[in-house]
Design a protein around this motif. Sequence first.
Motif, PDB file in Angstrom:
ATOM      1  N   VAL A  22      -4.658  -6.307  -3.143  1.00  0.00           N
ATOM      2  CA  VAL A  22      -3.423  -7.088  -3.063  1.00  0.00           C
ATOM      3  C   VAL A  22      -2.231  -6.257  -3.544  1.00  0.00           C
ATOM      4  CG1 VAL A  22      -2.200  -9.076  -4.043  1.00  0.00           C
ATOM      5  CG2 VAL A  22      -4.534  -9.336  -3.187  1.00  0.00           C
ATOM      6  N   LEU A  23      -2.392  -5.515  -4.623  1.00  0.00           N
ATOM      7  CA  LEU A  23      -1.314  -4.670  -5.132  1.00  0.00           C
ATOM      8  C   LEU A  23      -0.927  -3.571  -4.144  1.00  0.00           C
ATOM      9  CD1 LEU A  23      -2.224  -4.353  -8.920  1.00  0.00           C
ATOM     10  CD2 LEU A  23      -0.365  -5.652  -7.893  1.00  0.00           C
ATOM     11  N   ILE A  24      -1.901  -2.987  -3.489  1.00  0.00           N
ATOM     12  CA  ILE A  24      -1.622  -1.945  -2.485  1.00  0.00           C
ATOM     13  C   ILE A  24      -0.852  -2.539  -1.310  1.00  0.00           C
ATOM     14  CG2 ILE A  24      -2.713  -0.435  -0.767  1.00  0.00           C
ATOM     15  CD1 ILE A  24      -4.865   0.140  -2.902  1.00  0.00           C
ATOM     16  N   LEU A  25      -1.237  -3.712  -0.853  1.00  0.00           N
ATOM     17  CA  LEU A  25      -0.527  -4.368   0.250  1.00  0.00           C
ATOM     18  C   LEU A  25       0.914  -4.717  -0.146  1.00  0.00           C
ATOM     19  CD1 LEU A  25      -3.305  -6.703   1.676  1.00  0.00           C
ATOM     20  CD2 LEU A  25      -2.326  -4.684   2.754  1.00  0.00           C
ATOM     21  N   LEU A  26       1.116  -5.217  -1.345  1.00  0.00           N
ATOM     22  CA  LEU A  26       2.463  -5.534  -1.813  1.00  0.00           C
ATOM     23  C   LEU A  26       3.315  -4.274  -1.960  1.00  0.00           C
ATOM     24  CD1 LEU A  26       1.784  -8.314  -4.473  1.00  0.00           C
ATOM     25  CD2 LEU A  26       2.914  -8.572  -2.264  1.00  0.00           C
ATOM     26  N   ALA A  27       2.743  -3.208  -2.469  1.00  0.00           N
ATOM     27  CA  ALA A  27       3.483  -1.950  -2.614  1.00  0.00           C
ATOM     28  C   ALA A  27       3.879  -1.391  -1.252  1.00  0.00           C
ATOM     29  CB  ALA A  27       2.651  -0.934  -3.392  1.00  0.00           C
ATOM     30  N   GLY A  28       2.985  -1.463  -0.279  1.00  0.00           N
ATOM     31  CA  GLY A  28       3.301  -0.991   1.073  1.00  0.00           C
ATOM     32  C   GLY A  28       4.404  -1.802   1.715  1.00  0.00           C
ATOM     33  N   SER A  29       4.368  -3.113   1.544  1.00  0.00           N
ATOM     34  CA  SER A  29       5.420  -3.974   2.090  1.00  0.00           C
ATOM     35  C   SER A  29       6.756  -3.689   1.419  1.00  0.00           C
ATOM     36  CB  SER A  29       5.061  -5.443   1.896  1.00  0.00           C
ATOM     37  OG  SER A  29       3.864  -5.750   2.565  1.00  0.00           O
ATOM     38  N   GLY A  30       6.733  -3.521   0.114  1.00  0.00           N
ATOM     39  CA  GLY A  30       7.962  -3.213  -0.616  1.00  0.00           C
ATOM     40  C   GLY A  30       8.562  -1.885  -0.193  1.00  0.00           C
TER      41      GLY A  30
END
Length: 148
Positions: A22-30
């Motif tokens: 989840v953190l990796i997906l949020l970082a990529g979106s950001g």
Amino acid sequence: MVSALKVRGREQGFTLLEILLVLILLAGSGFYLLIKLPINFERQHLTFQATQLLEDIRDTRQAAMAENNWYAVKFYYQTGDHHYQIFKQGKLIKNVYFKDGISFLGSPGDLTFNALGRSVGTTIILTNSLGEQKSVIVAPVGMRIREK
């Protein structure tokens, strides 16, 4: 036999792998938004400024005809702050400064509208820091004012 039928209790919480995903997906979106949003803001600012200039020129022409006066739109582009001013018979009535990054491309000619709404034709080109351009065209024949 009782131990074979024993049902394992449901565990509460998330695993470390799920949290990391989840953190990796949020970082990529950001990261994607950090790159794309400023570009979209620059485009929106350019479109907004071109539309505002177009409407101001149309309103100025209409006011000259309705009030049977002369109006002028003067463009200032030599200094770092690109802007234009609208005058009614020599008296300043509106001063519009462009947002940061928006400027004139070249040196647009000033417009003066007489009581019939006539003026010389000109093309005013606005550009942003990305190099994109929008034009506001004042045609001398038929006094058509449009954006390109």
